[in-house]
Write a protein that holds these residues in place. Structure first.
Motif, PDB file in Angstrom:
ATOM      1  N   UNK A 178       0.824  -1.214   0.000  1.00 54.82           N
ATOM      2  CA  UNK A 178       0.000   0.000   0.000  1.00 54.82           C
ATOM      3  C   UNK A 178       0.858   1.265   0.000  1.00 54.82           C
ATOM      4  N   UNK A 179       2.077   1.144   0.571  1.00 56.91           N
ATOM      5  CA  UNK A 179       2.989   2.291   0.555  1.00 56.91           C
ATOM      6  C   UNK A 179       3.619   2.483  -0.822  1.00 56.91           C
ATOM      7  N   UNK A 180       3.846   1.382  -1.504  1.00 56.43           N
ATOM      8  CA  UNK A 180       4.563   1.455  -2.782  1.00 56.43           C
ATOM      9  C   UNK A 180       3.633   1.749  -3.964  1.00 56.43           C
ATOM     10  N   UNK A 181       2.394   1.376  -3.861  1.00 61.60           N
ATOM     11  CA  UNK A 181       1.452   1.605  -4.961  1.00 61.60           C
ATOM     12  C   UNK A 181       1.370   3.075  -5.361  1.00 61.60           C
ATOM     13  N   UNK A 182       1.246   4.002  -4.411  1.00 63.38           N
ATOM     14  CA  UNK A 182       1.174   5.417  -4.798  1.00 63.38           C
ATOM     15  C   UNK A 182       2.463   5.915  -5.452  1.00 63.38           C
ATOM     16  N   UNK A 183       3.561   5.186  -5.248  1.00 61.12           N
ATOM     17  CA  UNK A 183       4.820   5.561  -5.913  1.00 61.12           C
ATOM     18  C   UNK A 183       4.862   4.986  -7.323  1.00 61.12           C
ATOM     19  N   UNK A 184       3.755   4.402  -7.753  1.00 61.98           N
ATOM     20  CA  UNK A 184       3.584   3.842  -9.100  1.00 61.98           C
ATOM     21  C   UNK A 184       4.298   2.521  -9.312  1.00 61.98           C
ATOM     22  N   UNK A 185       4.562   1.827  -8.204  1.00 62.81           N
ATOM     23  CA  UNK A 185       4.973   0.435  -8.345  1.00 62.81           C
ATOM     24  C   UNK A 185       3.701  -0.362  -8.609  1.00 62.81           C
ATOM     25  N   UNK A 186       3.774  -1.326  -9.505  1.00 68.43           N
ATOM     26  CA  UNK A 186       2.620  -2.202  -9.668  1.00 68.43           C
ATOM     27  C   UNK A 186       2.524  -3.055  -8.403  1.00 68.43           C
TER      28      UNK A 186
END
Length: 299
Positions: A178-186
């Motif tokens: 959930x932390x990485x998704x907003x950084x545009x990691x799939x």
DNA sequence: TCCCAGGGGCATC
DNA sequence: GATGCCCATGGG
């Protein structure tokens, strides 16, 4: 005597070009892991739990390594790191002989003279970087790397510039999808990265463990048992981190594009067609791959 | 809009 | 073991 962290010199081997290596480190990409100038590179090096910031330049036929901040680390360990970064231990003469014997590839021995396999000594970083780079264009891959490193990597300030070390497995384990998704990691990439971090934390995988395996095949097998690590990622990591001279990242689009341009291979060559190109370069496959990648870029 | 990017997992046959 | 589909998003 093993001194702590002052400056030191490293001898330069034959067939080495600092300029060519710096060019490769820079390559028009926004790489957060180091700062490159006309004449030097500054970069954090991790030794165990410590991180030392080093500036490397060329001085009278040697590499000058200067301590710029961070933790004090044994000089011998730092020497090892810098040697690994520039692959100073490799003897390129046999590879160059083979290049020169190949009509279509001979130009690379001259145009890319002295380019060394720029390493990623930290195996965890190498695997993460290749997972990040899977199936997306390189500039986007560099943005993703920048974001996770800024989020979780250790920071060292020097000369009004913030340098970042790649986060340790412990720091990545602490991240969530959930932390990485907003950084545009799939979602998938995020899962893979955290999963690999867990594997390092639990001791399921380590560089020492891989080095102890008898064959490259066994190393590839161990690596591909990690979720998110396929054949390409395994070979890429072996090439960049362990400097396995025979590893070829099969399936690599860049490699295929270079071979299509220089060797007129089809865009998706078969294993046999690849083998025919690599056959004369036995024992130097990783360097051939590196030089083929290099051929894709316009200076 | 379409296709491609320094792939990999998974289901299906 | 081969093939097809999905994932996700920037860049050209």
């Amino acid at each position: 005597m093993n001194k702590l962290a002052p400056d030191f010199l490293l001898p330069i081997p034959p067939i080495f070009s600092f300029r060519e290596c710096l060019w490769f480190l820079d390559r028009n990409y926004d790489d957060i892991m180091h700062r490159v100038t006309e004449t030097s590179v500054t970069k954090p090096f991790r030794v165990g739990k410590k991180v030392a910031l080093l500036e490397i330049s060329e001085e009278e036929g040697k590499l000058l390594v200067q301590f710029r901040g961070g933790d004090l680390v044994e000089e011998n360990d730092l020497r090892e790191q810098v040697i690994a970064l520039f692959d100073l231990g490799a003897n390129l003469a046999p590879f160059y002989e083979r290049l020169k014997a190949d009509d279509e590839l001979a130009f690379m021995a001259k145009e890319f003279f002295g380019l060394r396999l720029i390493g990623i000594p930290d195996l965890f970083e190498a695997i993460c970087w290749s997972i990040i780079g899977q199936q997306i264009n390189l500039s986007f891959a560099y943005s993703l790397k920048r974001r996770i490193v800024e989020l979780a990597g250790e920071k060292i300030t020097y000369d009004d510039h913030v340098f970042h070390a790649f986060p340790t497995p412990a720091r990545v384990v602490a991240l969530t999808v959930e932390q990485l998704r907003p950084l545009q990691f799939s979602g998938r990439k995020a899962e893979y990265l955290i999963g690999v971090a867990n594997a390092f934390e639990s001791g399921e995988i380590s560089k020492a463990q891989l080095l102890a395996l008898p064959t490259t095949e066994a190393m590839v097998q161990r690596l591909t048992s990690l979720r998110g690590v396929g054949e390409w990622t395994a070979h890429y990591s072996l090439m960049k981190s362990l400097k396995v001279p025979t590893s070829v990242p099969y399936g690599d689009v860049g490699l295929y594009n270079a071979l299509a341009a220089l060797k007129k291979l089809p865009k998706r060559p078969s294993r046999t067609e690849l083998a025919s190109v690599f056959a004369p370069f036995q024992g130097h496959e990783a360097y051939l791959t590196l030089y083929l990648w290099r051929s894709l870029a316009v200076r």
